[in-house]
Design a protein around this motif. Structure first.
Motif, PDB file in Angstrom:
ATOM      1  N   GLU A 103      -4.467  10.775   1.887  1.00 39.47           N
ATOM      2  CA  GLU A 103      -4.810  11.400   3.139  1.00 39.47           C
ATOM      3  C   GLU A 103      -5.055  12.092   3.268  1.00 39.47           C
ATOM      4  OE1 GLU A 103      -7.206   9.969   4.783  1.00 39.47           O
ATOM      5  OE2 GLU A 103      -6.439   7.890   4.394  1.00 39.47           O
ATOM      6  N   MET A 122       1.355   5.387   0.415  1.00 33.97           N
ATOM      7  CA  MET A 122       0.032   6.041   1.268  1.00 33.97           C
ATOM      8  C   MET A 122       1.069   7.231   0.774  1.00 33.97           C
ATOM      9  SD  MET A 122      -1.503   5.879   4.999  1.00 33.97           S
ATOM     10  CE  MET A 122      -2.518   7.204   5.655  1.00 33.97           C
ATOM     11  N   HIS A 151       1.024  -0.986   0.088  1.00 30.50           N
ATOM     12  CA  HIS A 151       0.107  -0.487  -0.133  1.00 30.50           C
ATOM     13  C   HIS A 151       0.910   1.203   0.186  1.00 30.50           C
ATOM     14  CE1 HIS A 151      -3.627  -2.507   1.134  1.00 30.50           C
ATOM     15  NE2 HIS A 151      -2.428  -3.085   1.530  1.00 30.50           N
ATOM     16  N   LYS A 201      -5.580  12.108  -5.135  1.00 28.77           N
ATOM     17  CA  LYS A 201      -5.172  10.437  -4.976  1.00 28.77           C
ATOM     18  C   LYS A 201      -4.691  10.285  -6.781  1.00 28.77           C
ATOM     19  CE  LYS A 201      -6.927   5.932  -4.696  1.00 28.77           C
ATOM     20  NZ  LYS A 201      -7.700   5.052  -3.570  1.00 28.77           N
ATOM     21  N   VAL A 250      -3.017   5.673  -1.412  1.00 28.91           N
ATOM     22  CA  VAL A 250      -3.774   5.466  -0.848  1.00 28.91           C
ATOM     23  C   VAL A 250      -3.295   7.525  -0.850  1.00 28.91           C
ATOM     24  CG1 VAL A 250      -4.704   5.563   1.203  1.00 28.91           C
ATOM     25  CG2 VAL A 250      -4.130   3.623   0.685  1.00 28.91           C
ATOM     26  N   SER A 302      -1.824  -0.617  -4.534  1.00 29.49           N
ATOM     27  CA  SER A 302      -3.102   0.248  -4.073  1.00 29.49           C
ATOM     28  C   SER A 302      -2.356   1.177  -3.131  1.00 29.49           C
ATOM     29  CB  SER A 302      -3.822  -0.328  -3.223  1.00 29.49           C
ATOM     30  OG  SER A 302      -3.078  -0.402  -1.690  1.00 29.49           O
ATOM     31  N   TYR A 338      -5.192   4.561   9.633  1.00 30.76           N
ATOM     32  CA  TYR A 338      -5.138   3.998   7.562  1.00 30.76           C
ATOM     33  C   TYR A 338      -4.559   1.947   8.129  1.00 30.76           C
ATOM     34  CZ  TYR A 338      -4.835   2.428   2.968  1.00 30.76           C
ATOM     35  OH  TYR A 338      -4.894   1.239   2.185  1.00 30.76           O
TER      36      TYR A 338
END
Length: 111
Positions: free
Chosen positions: A84, A36, A34, A61, A82, A80, A96
């Motif tokens: 924020e 982020m 992930h 994003k 992400v 993925s 998260y």
């Protein structure tokens, strides 16, 4: 067993070095990585100049995923992305990780 690894990315040279560790762990474990990015924004009723949180977050994003795919990794089912928007970075990362039951967080710190 490691199934999910969170890589907190700020695109600094140090962060890019930490990515190598995350990718190595993914290669060895088959975990999902992930990516982020947390954009720190001033929070409060009198802050102006930023787009609304939802609209701004969707745009951020899309830009982040595009940047990751172009510079860090190709499209992969084990990735993925992400983004924020938060007043502070650390709580956003921890929230998260808890919600998505992340097994390991990879990030770089400078001292």
């Amino acid at each position: 067993m490691i199934d999910d690894i969170l890589f907190a990315c700020d695109f600094s040279p140090s962060s890019n070095q930490a990515l190598a560790y995350g990718v190595d762990l993914v290669d060895r474990t088959g975990a999902t990585l992930h990516f982020m990015h947390v954009k720190e924004v001033a929070m409060g009723p009198f802050v102006g100049g930023e787009p609304s949180p939802e609209a701004g977050q969707q745009k951020l994003k899309a830009q982040f995923a595009e940047h990751c795919q172009e510079t860090l990794a190709p499209d992969d089912e084990h990735l993925s992305f992400v983004v924020e928007r938060s007043g502070t970075v650390a709580p956003a990362i921890m929230q998260y990780a808890e919600v998505h039951e992340v097994d390991l967080i990879v990030m770089w710190t400078s001292s």
